[in-house]
Enzyme design. Structure first.
Site: not given
Ligand code: LLP
Length: 420
Positions: A317, A344
């Site tokens: 968010y 990653c």
């Protein structure tokens, strides 16, 4: 009392220095304050003292047994969204008569479990769901106490991913379809119509949308009462924001309580609230250890051992949680740093420009604040990382309330078919 504060330059949870917990359970870990949970419950409930109201804690925000038990002991019921949460609530000691079930996608099994447990209320989100509830109640010889969730078509003014009160969303019944839904709700066998419910979104800081939504609710109550329908209950949902960053300004909670009183307070209905974040958000922190300080020509990265799988809110968010060092020297210099985890993905960043001690180094502890709501609850094992422990503190004692779930244990969840 400030719950997470420095004493002699070391951050404590209540009276426990965080390095002590880190030594015992290792990092990263979530740490909750029982006192803050109690205080938050008290401040929420006391705002509605003069009203006939019950607080159903939205356990999706933090479903740890110890968290639920702490709030249950204060008097909270539970707002659940799955049979899993029903099990969690019951196991933590919440009586069935203090459980409300919200969800746009209740399965047959979930409805059956809720009816057999005799929960307080099922919040119904659609007409097909209403028909299924009636059918299952009839088959099981039970009666389903229901409230219709109204979609008031209000823009909650919060992040689009957590706005639920406008008609483009999957939530609730549109007012234009309410006549049909009320016909069903008041005539179908096995259902007992109790009232209306609404939840327009989460992390709402400007309360004007609450006023708009609750005013609409009032009109509906007056309208349907005039048609002779008994309306005993109103469930006002959750959604109140908390400050995350030190510069965040939040509207005082008393304003929210005032809106409730002014819009629906005098209708003679029993009022329900479903707060999640407001009860647990600032009662928890995520403690992590610095792995590397990586200085590049453009910026400083502080790479820590917590990552987006442990706390996904920044990646999901764009949320910004304050980050502070566990050991702090007031007169020391600070340098702005980007704090990131090991996963990653570029989205695995807790944000830029955190003022951390210039001397910060591998091995130092940092704390990510306001991580009590939707932190551990939304964590995952992405990148084959362990699920991290949870700890609760009360005054000078602490206890681990969830152990680390090792990768070996995760591997044991899998199986390889013989024919491969
Ligand atoms: N009631 C219903 C029907 C809900 O859907 C929710 C939250 C609540 C109550 C509690 O809302 P609260 O008081 O916590 O705002 N993962 C997101 C938040 C998702 C909220 C989903 N529904 C986040 O981390 O911001």
């Amino acid at each position: 009392m400030t719950i997470f504060d420095y004493s002699n330059g070391v951050l404590r949870a209540e009276s426990v220095p965080l390095p002590e917990i880190a030594q015992k359970v290792d990092t990263p870990f979530y740490c909750y304050s029982a006192q803050r949970l109690r205080d938050n419950y008290e401040s929420f409930s006391s705002a509605f003292n003069e009203l006939n109201a019950t607080i159903y804690y939205a356990i999706k925000a933090n479903g740890n047994q110890a968290t639920i038990r702490t709030l249950a002991a204060c008097g909270a019921g539970a707002d659940i969204v799955s049979v899993g949460e029903l099990m969690r609530a019951l196991e933590a000691g919440i009586p069935p008569g203090k459980i409300v079930f919200s969800s746009a996608g209740k399965t047959e099994d979930e409805i059956k479990a809720a009816l057999i447990a005799h929960i307080y209320q099922l919040n119904v989100e659609s007409m097909p769901e209403l028909k299924l509830i009636s059918q299952i109640a009839t088959e099981t010889g039970t009666t389903a106490p229901i409230a219709l969730r109204i979609n008031p078509d209000v823009n909650a003014g919060t992040h689009e991913k957590i706005s639920t009160g406008h008609k483009e969303t999957k939530f609730g019944i549109e007012i234009s379809q309410l006549y049909e839904a009320m016909n069903l709700a008041t005539t179908l066998p096995g259902v007992s119509f109790k009232g209306f419910t609404m939840h327009i979104g989460s992390h709402i800081n400007d309360y004007a949308p609450f006023r708009e939504a609750y005013s609409r609710l009032r009109e509906l109550v007056e309208d349907w009462r005039a048609r002779g329908v008994k309306i005993e209950r109103l469930d006002l949902g959750g959604g109140v924001a908390i400050p995350y960053d030190k510069d965040d300004e939040t509207t005082p909670f008393s304003e929210y309580a005032k809106i409730v009183r002014e819009t629906v307070g005098d209708l003679g209905c029993h009022l329900s609230f479903e707060p999640g974040r407001r009860l647990v958000g600032d009662a928890g922190i995520l403690v992590s250890r610095v792995l590397y300080v990586k200085d590049t020509p453009s910026k400083r990265f502080v790479i820590i051992d917590a990552a987006m799988n442990d706390l996904v809110r920044p990646a999901m968010y764009g949320a910004r949680h304050s980050i502070i060092p566990v050991e702090f020297n007031k007169s020391g210099e600070t340098t702005l740093a980007t704090v990131a985890g090991a996963v990653c993905e570029t989205s695995d960043s807790f944000g830029d420009d955190f003022a951390l001690p210039t001397t910060i180094k591998a091995g130092d502890l940092i704390a990510i604040l306001q991580a009590g709501a939707y932190g551990s609850a939304m964590s995952s094992t992405y990148n084959a990382r362990p699920l991290i422990p949870e700890v609760i503190v009360l005054k000078e004692v602490f206890a681990q309330t969830r152990r680390r779930i090792s990768v070996a244990e995760q591997i044991s969840w899998d199986s390889i078919p013989k024919w491969l």
